[in-house]
Structures are given as C-alpha cells and as structure tokens.
Design an enzyme around this catalytic site. Sequence first.
Site, short mmCIF file in Angstrom:
data_model
loop_
_atom_site.label_atom_id
_atom_site.label_comp_id
_atom_site.label_asym_id
_atom_site.label_seq_id
_atom_site.Cartn_x
_atom_site.Cartn_y
_atom_site.Cartn_z
N HIS A 78 -34.46 -25.06 -8.42
CA HIS A 78 -33.53 -24.95 -7.36
C HIS A 78 -34.37 -24.67 -6.21
CE1 HIS A 78 -30.47 -24.40 -10.23
NE2 HIS A 78 -29.52 -24.57 -9.29
N ASP A 136 -24.98 -10.40 9.16
CA ASP A 136 -24.69 -9.17 9.13
C ASP A 136 -23.17 -8.85 9.76
OD1 ASP A 136 -27.35 -8.05 8.94
OD2 ASP A 136 -28.17 -8.55 10.89
N THR A 149 -26.16 -21.44 -14.13
CA THR A 149 -25.69 -22.67 -14.96
C THR A 149 -26.54 -22.63 -16.14
OG1 THR A 149 -25.31 -23.90 -13.04
CG2 THR A 149 -25.43 -25.01 -15.11
N LYS A 152 -32.64 -19.96 -3.19
CA LYS A 152 -32.04 -19.49 -4.13
C LYS A 152 -32.68 -18.39 -4.83
CE LYS A 152 -29.21 -20.75 -8.45
NZ LYS A 152 -27.89 -20.39 -7.86
N THR A 181 -20.32 -17.68 -5.79
CA THR A 181 -21.61 -16.93 -5.88
C THR A 181 -21.69 -16.65 -7.37
OG1 THR A 181 -20.65 -15.97 -3.84
CG2 THR A 181 -22.35 -14.64 -5.13
#
Length: 224
Positions: free
Chosen positions: A140, A40, A151, A144, A81
């Site tokens: 993953h 936050d 990828t 995630k 990201t």
Amino acid sequence: MKDKLKIALIGFGKMGQEIDSLCSLSQNFEVVSINFKDKDDELDLKSIAKADVAIDFTSSDVVIKNIEQVAKLGINMVIGTTGWYDHMQTVKELVDKYQIGLVYGPNFSIGANIFLKIVAFSSGLFAKFSDYDVYGLEIHHKAKKDSPSGTALKIASKIDGLKFTSIRAGRNPGFHEVTFDSNADGITMSHQAYNRAGFAQGALLAAEFIKNKKGIYSFEDVLK
C-alpha cells in the site's frame, strides 16, 4: 424521479474526495456534509444530521468517537476506516443503543472481495496436501497507517498459517498476493487496485444497502 441519497462524508482525504467526485456525477447521490477537510476540524453535526447515511474514511484513532457522535444523531453509517476491530463490541453496543444501521469492511472493492472468496476456496483444496506452504504479500501507499492491512488480516483469518509481508511505499492504492508453494510447483493469486474508484463505488453501494436498515452488517452482507 427518486430522491437522491444524501451522503455525509467524514474524512476528506483521497477516499473522501473520490466519493465526492463520484457523487457529483451521479443522479443517485448528493453530498450534503463534508467533514475533516482539515484534520484538526470538529464534526459538523448540524450538516451531518441532514444526511441519510454518513461514510467514514478517517483513521483508527478517531473513528470510534465519530461513530458515537453520528449514532447519537440517528444517522446510519458506512465505515471504511480500518484498524479498530478490537473495539467491535463497543461499536455493536452503540449501534444497538442508538438503533442505527452500520456497514463495515476492510475493503469495499467488489473485486477484492471476490478475490478473498477465490483464495479461501483454493485454501480448502490445498489443505489436503501437506507439501504446500502458503504466504502472502501486500503493498500500500506510504501514508497507510495500519500494517498489515485490514484486507490482509481478513484473508489470513480464512487460511491457517497464512502471514503477510507488508510494504508501505510509493502510491499503490492496494495490492494483495497469496502464493501456495511446494517443491514441485506453485500457484500465485493476486488482486491489484488500479485506483480508488472501486472502493468508492463499493462504499456507495453499501450506503444504498444500509439506508433503511438497523443493526450491524459487514460488506460481505452487502454483496450477498
């Protein structure tokens, strides 16, 4: 002795902490700003302005806003990201407007990027033989958010007909597998990240690359 490259970390989850740890042991990098220790928090633009390069490992819902705010400071960026590539045109316009340099990529692991080239080359060989189908699996950790991974989407963009099955569970930092299969035989290729060190090393490599550049680059450009 050359000056250390000053790094601003935007996002302090597992990847941010890994990069911070590497920098603390390095003679080449210094972290001068850490942002979003709490999700936050707001960006600490005053401390980010002291950096040579900002590295963003946050989330797709805030990354475009982060890019805009940091670009206004004239600070070059590395974006690890994923999940924002539908907004690529917006990012390109920001990079051009504020005359910064930016590197992005779905995966900053050197091994994973070599794996992508191996799979793409193999696809060209198999394309001559219609008996072979192709499919993929990626795994993953459960935190995630994007599925399939950036990828996996990058690999699929290189191979016609390739679709991935995605698993989100446990703590796996990243596994990608591609199989070419026929009635007679099959070949499976995979890449397994053992930890986040490879991603962090790649992000710092990208930071060195982009320090004095302008324009938008992919991690593939860094590896060239």
